[in-house]
Motif scaffolding. Sequence first.
Motif, PDB file in Angstrom:
ATOM      1  N   LEU A 212      -1.631  -0.049 -22.222  1.00 16.80           N
ATOM      2  CA  LEU A 212      -1.150  -0.091 -20.835  1.00 16.80           C
ATOM      3  C   LEU A 212      -0.396  -1.391 -20.569  1.00 16.80           C
ATOM      4  O   LEU A 212       0.654  -1.397 -19.925  1.00 16.80           O
ATOM      5  N   LEU A 213      -0.938  -2.487 -21.085  1.00 14.74           N
ATOM      6  CA  LEU A 213      -0.264  -3.781 -20.913  1.00 14.74           C
ATOM      7  C   LEU A 213       1.129  -3.742 -21.545  1.00 14.74           C
ATOM      8  O   LEU A 213       2.117  -4.196 -20.944  1.00 14.74           O
ATOM      9  N   ALA A 214       1.197  -3.172 -22.738  1.00 13.96           N
ATOM     10  CA  ALA A 214       2.485  -3.096 -23.433  1.00 13.96           C
ATOM     11  C   ALA A 214       3.478  -2.262 -22.628  1.00 13.96           C
ATOM     12  O   ALA A 214       4.648  -2.641 -22.470  1.00 13.96           O
ATOM     13  N   LEU A 215       3.018  -1.154 -22.089  1.00 16.83           N
ATOM     14  CA  LEU A 215       3.909  -0.278 -21.324  1.00 16.83           C
ATOM     15  C   LEU A 215       4.384  -0.957 -20.047  1.00 16.83           C
ATOM     16  O   LEU A 215       5.553  -0.839 -19.655  1.00 16.83           O
ATOM     17  N   VAL A 216       3.490  -1.692 -19.406  1.00 18.25           N
ATOM     18  CA  VAL A 216       3.881  -2.409 -18.184  1.00 18.25           C
ATOM     19  C   VAL A 216       4.920  -3.480 -18.517  1.00 18.25           C
ATOM     20  O   VAL A 216       5.921  -3.644 -17.802  1.00 18.25           O
ATOM     21  N   LEU A 217       4.702  -4.190 -19.606  1.00 19.76           N
ATOM     22  CA  LEU A 217       5.650  -5.242 -19.988  1.00 19.76           C
ATOM     23  C   LEU A 217       7.039  -4.660 -20.253  1.00 19.76           C
ATOM     24  O   LEU A 217       8.054  -5.185 -19.782  1.00 19.76           O
ATOM     25  N   VAL A 218       7.058  -3.571 -20.994  1.00 14.16           N
ATOM     26  CA  VAL A 218       8.341  -2.943 -21.322  1.00 14.16           C
ATOM     27  C   VAL A 218       9.011  -2.417 -20.054  1.00 14.16           C
ATOM     28  O   VAL A 218      10.213  -2.625 -19.829  1.00 14.16           O
ATOM     29  N   GLY A 219       8.225  -1.763 -19.205  1.00 16.47           N
ATOM     30  CA  GLY A 219       8.794  -1.206 -17.981  1.00 16.47           C
ATOM     31  C   GLY A 219       9.293  -2.277 -17.029  1.00 16.47           C
ATOM     32  O   GLY A 219      10.395  -2.177 -16.479  1.00 16.47           O
ATOM     33  N   ALA A 220       8.490  -3.322 -16.847  1.00 16.15           N
ATOM     34  CA  ALA A 220       8.871  -4.375 -15.892  1.00 16.15           C
ATOM     35  C   ALA A 220      10.105  -5.122 -16.376  1.00 16.15           C
ATOM     36  O   ALA A 220      11.008  -5.417 -15.582  1.00 16.15           O
TER      37      ALA A 220
ATOM     38  N   SER B 147       5.699   6.656 -18.030  1.00 21.86           N
ATOM     39  CA  SER B 147       6.922   6.945 -17.276  1.00 21.86           C
ATOM     40  C   SER B 147       7.573   5.649 -16.811  1.00 21.86           C
ATOM     41  O   SER B 147       8.798   5.488 -16.885  1.00 21.86           O
ATOM     42  N   PHE B 148       6.757   4.721 -16.331  1.00 26.18           N
ATOM     43  CA  PHE B 148       7.296   3.442 -15.854  1.00 26.18           C
ATOM     44  C   PHE B 148       8.036   2.724 -16.982  1.00 26.18           C
ATOM     45  O   PHE B 148       9.161   2.224 -16.786  1.00 26.18           O
ATOM     46  N   ALA B 149       7.418   2.690 -18.151  1.00 31.14           N
ATOM     47  CA  ALA B 149       8.055   1.998 -19.282  1.00 31.14           C
ATOM     48  C   ALA B 149       9.384   2.646 -19.645  1.00 31.14           C
ATOM     49  O   ALA B 149      10.408   1.972 -19.801  1.00 31.14           O
ATOM     50  N   PHE B 150       9.375   3.966 -19.741  1.00 34.39           N
ATOM     51  CA  PHE B 150      10.592   4.649 -20.178  1.00 34.39           C
ATOM     52  C   PHE B 150      11.646   4.698 -19.073  1.00 34.39           C
ATOM     53  O   PHE B 150      12.840   4.684 -19.352  1.00 34.39           O
ATOM     54  N   LEU B 151      11.219   4.767 -17.820  1.00 33.21           N
ATOM     55  CA  LEU B 151      12.203   4.752 -16.729  1.00 33.21           C
ATOM     56  C   LEU B 151      12.889   3.398 -16.657  1.00 33.21           C
ATOM     57  O   LEU B 151      14.086   3.306 -16.368  1.00 33.21           O
ATOM     58  N   GLY B 152      12.135   2.331 -16.917  1.00 35.22           N
ATOM     59  CA  GLY B 152      12.763   1.001 -16.979  1.00 35.22           C
ATOM     60  C   GLY B 152      13.817   0.971 -18.061  1.00 35.22           C
ATOM     61  O   GLY B 152      14.934   0.450 -17.866  1.00 35.22           O
TER      62      GLY B 152
ATOM     63  N   LEU C 284       3.655  14.755 -24.820  1.00 33.14           N
ATOM     64  CA  LEU C 284       3.929  14.192 -23.490  1.00 33.14           C
ATOM     65  C   LEU C 284       4.846  12.977 -23.585  1.00 33.14           C
ATOM     66  O   LEU C 284       5.664  12.737 -22.693  1.00 33.14           O
ATOM     67  N   THR C 285       4.715  12.236 -24.658  1.00 29.35           N
ATOM     68  CA  THR C 285       5.606  11.083 -24.830  1.00 29.35           C
ATOM     69  C   THR C 285       7.051  11.539 -25.001  1.00 29.35           C
ATOM     70  O   THR C 285       7.972  10.947 -24.407  1.00 29.35           O
ATOM     71  N   VAL C 286       7.252  12.584 -25.793  1.00 30.63           N
ATOM     72  CA  VAL C 286       8.618  13.098 -25.971  1.00 30.63           C
ATOM     73  C   VAL C 286       9.167  13.586 -24.630  1.00 30.63           C
ATOM     74  O   VAL C 286      10.336  13.351 -24.294  1.00 30.63           O
ATOM     75  N   THR C 287       8.330  14.233 -23.845  1.00 29.69           N
ATOM     76  CA  THR C 287       8.769  14.710 -22.528  1.00 29.69           C
ATOM     77  C   THR C 287       9.204  13.543 -21.643  1.00 29.69           C
ATOM     78  O   THR C 287      10.273  13.567 -21.022  1.00 29.69           O
ATOM     79  N   ALA C 288       8.357  12.525 -21.589  1.00 32.00           N
ATOM     80  CA  ALA C 288       8.683  11.371 -20.740  1.00 32.00           C
ATOM     81  C   ALA C 288       9.907  10.645 -21.274  1.00 32.00           C
ATOM     82  O   ALA C 288      10.784  10.225 -20.507  1.00 32.00           O
TER      83      ALA C 288
END
Lengths: 550, 305
Positions: free
Chosen positions: A218-226, A138-143, A55-59
Amino acid sequence: MNGWLHQLEITLRLHFRNKMALLYGYLFPLIFLVAFWVLYRHERVPLARHMGELLTVTALGGACFGLPTAMVSERERGVWRRYRLAPVSTHSLVAGTVAARYIALVTAGLLQVALAMAVGMPAPRHPFDLWVAFTFVSFAFLGLGLVMAMMADNVPAVQALGQCIFLPMLIIGGIAVPLASLPEWAQHVSAFFPGRYAVEALQASVTGNGLGSARFDLLALVLVGASGCAAAGGMFRWDSQQRFAARGGKAWLALALGGWAAVGLIAESRGRIGAGDRAVPADQAIVRQPPAAAPTNAPANPLPATSAPPVTAPPAVTTPPVMTTPPTVTPGAPRVTTPPSRTAPSPETGKPAAPEPAAPVPDLPPTSEPRPTPADKPAAPEPRGPSSWQAVTPADIERDLVFDRLPSDQGVVTPIAPADEDPDPEVAEDLEFVRQSLPNWGPGKVADPVQRVRNYLYVAAVPDVFQIPVERHMAHVVYERLQEDIPKDQLIQILYWIALHPNGGDDSALDQVWALRLGNGPSDAEQTRERAAFYAVKLLGRLTGKIVPR
Amino acid sequence: MPAKVVVRDLRKRYGEVEAARGVSFEIQDSEIFGLLGPNGSGKTTTVECVIGLREPDGGDIEVCGIDARRRPHDVKQKIGAALQTTALQDKITPREALTLFGAFYRDSEAPQAMLDRFALTAKADAPFDTLSGGQRQRLALALAFVNKPELVFLDEPTSGLDPQSRRELRAEVAKMKRDGHTVLLTTHDIDEAEELCDRIAIIDQGRIIAAGAPHDLVARSAATQSVSLVTSEPLDPALLSGLPGVEELTGDGTRIRFRTSNAGACVAELMTLLEREHTALVELEVRKATLEDVFIGLTGTSLRE
């Protein structure tokens, strides 16, 4: 709002009309899935242990290739210039584009999970958590994809930039190559990539204990995405004539990179670098921790676990008087002592380790460099508890061990296949060889029962560290052997002892696992000891009825 | 009635290049106003500043009575624009594009009405990448009108089109004129500007160098008339150099061209000279000064270069 919804709808429609987008967004992830299914065909529960990666590769592909390719292509054609003539804000247009891409990612992920279930994967254990985790991923990678879209002047530049991020993230970022297989330096590097946090959060939802153990991810992903979204907003450009190199505002890029750096530094400061059960360190998973405010000289007599927070640290363990190096333990863990060298006396008994058995031992294969030992770890409070394994009581087990925070049997760390699951023929053959060989295996004949049990546990731990096909079944073979060789009462006491003293005894048996066709033994003895301690608790739980396998 | 567009001292610089150097003009209600200039003269930059695609470095812009630099979103509600470099996504259809862009505005035309008006009904559901150049340009015009604009900006709308599509688009702009729309049109096609515009402004190197109705510009200019003739026998062009006001004399055997500021006297003396040389006149054309002549006279360069 009306315009936003229309733009979202049109963007989605156009996405589904684009053959290349469908190919890359849907077909490729399914091909990856089928490839994993074929590669790991020996697994009885197909694909479950790899859904985090898949799923990570997909996102990653959809967000870091699909989104910027579409945006840059439209910008080159002048579509965004045309949008700019309309009385609609940049944020609204970008939000519509990103929302459409998110929906496309979710549908691709759903398709992947559905196909995996169609070929036998059980339903994710925490479906809602999986959706939440996928949204964060998705949020992290879309950012990140937005930043790439603002940096790339044309579509070929997107591909080049994407590969610069995609490949390192796959190889040393904890996505395609398991962290446990990476060298230590790469594990440190991976802490700065969002990929590993994506895999961890998703996998925790599919086969783990849900997002409760993945809060940092989750915190890490939010930080990267934001940070990515904010940087992309600062660098936004409507027109392909506005070249990235010639534009101001490149300082915003530092914000995006700062997000990654912050995540890595926090992970470093929290010690969340290594592989294994990252969410719950081994010592915390199996050994009850003291109350945070408990003084280091807390009373040795612990209260019952049912009425008060259990006390962790058992009384100081007797250190073998002949040892010349001071006893050391892992910080925060009740581990004890320096693992002796291959000829060092057994800390469990204080006597020299038993001589190698008389059983025929073939010529030893060349061994690797001496394994690193935890001898140089900083000192920590001595554990409390029984003074010897013979003094272990059920109350000690009740007080000191926890069984509900162990890594899942279906997880990556210390997996155990269901008892009624038949291994594949090739795996069954290997297991049978081990089963037949164990009674004559030298380390299984040492006089010290604690060391003997420890050696047997290594037989389960080594395939786990190596992630070889027999890993999920080996614990059963070891369990059978232990029950044949050691009386139950003693076995319970010894398993408890090993759980609380994972660094005790010696690890010379690792040099003899090759005789069981398990290779030369891992170079990282500490990791093997940790896995052995996990298996000790898992088998102890089965022996005492604390764990009832599903 | 107040002007629909007022631009004062507009300035815009790209690095070392000053694309607009104090551009000023006004567009009245129901007027087709042409901004005429060669490539790189600054006309697209001027239009893009007025419609909010670029932030000017200085100057004032007022559109429909609104300060365009302070309230660009309000201005965008009132204007429509067809840009020179606009394209849409390959797979979007005209109907979808009109629906989408219409949704961005407070008030908009029904997509079907726009499809009918711009002769796109047959292609309403065809992907953008299957449309011809003329159909794409008509769609761009339809998008410019989707929000019932008070003012329309057309940036080189016929550029790159085949003659048939060009005629159709000119007819469409002529219809706008009849319908009383206010239009700002940029072009480097003099014939187009002369045919369509009530007033034009000639822009060169970021400055407006002349403005007015096309015929007034020609009448006001000191541009010379051009004379071309064909003779029955080859004639040495040097013989014509003494005619009144002759300049830019060129000849190629029987075909001779020159310009003169005094066509009447020049042609009279030419007849006398041909008779003296026993050479018959096969063809003679005297052409008045054109807008292009005016432009060349003002800038020293040709629009067609």
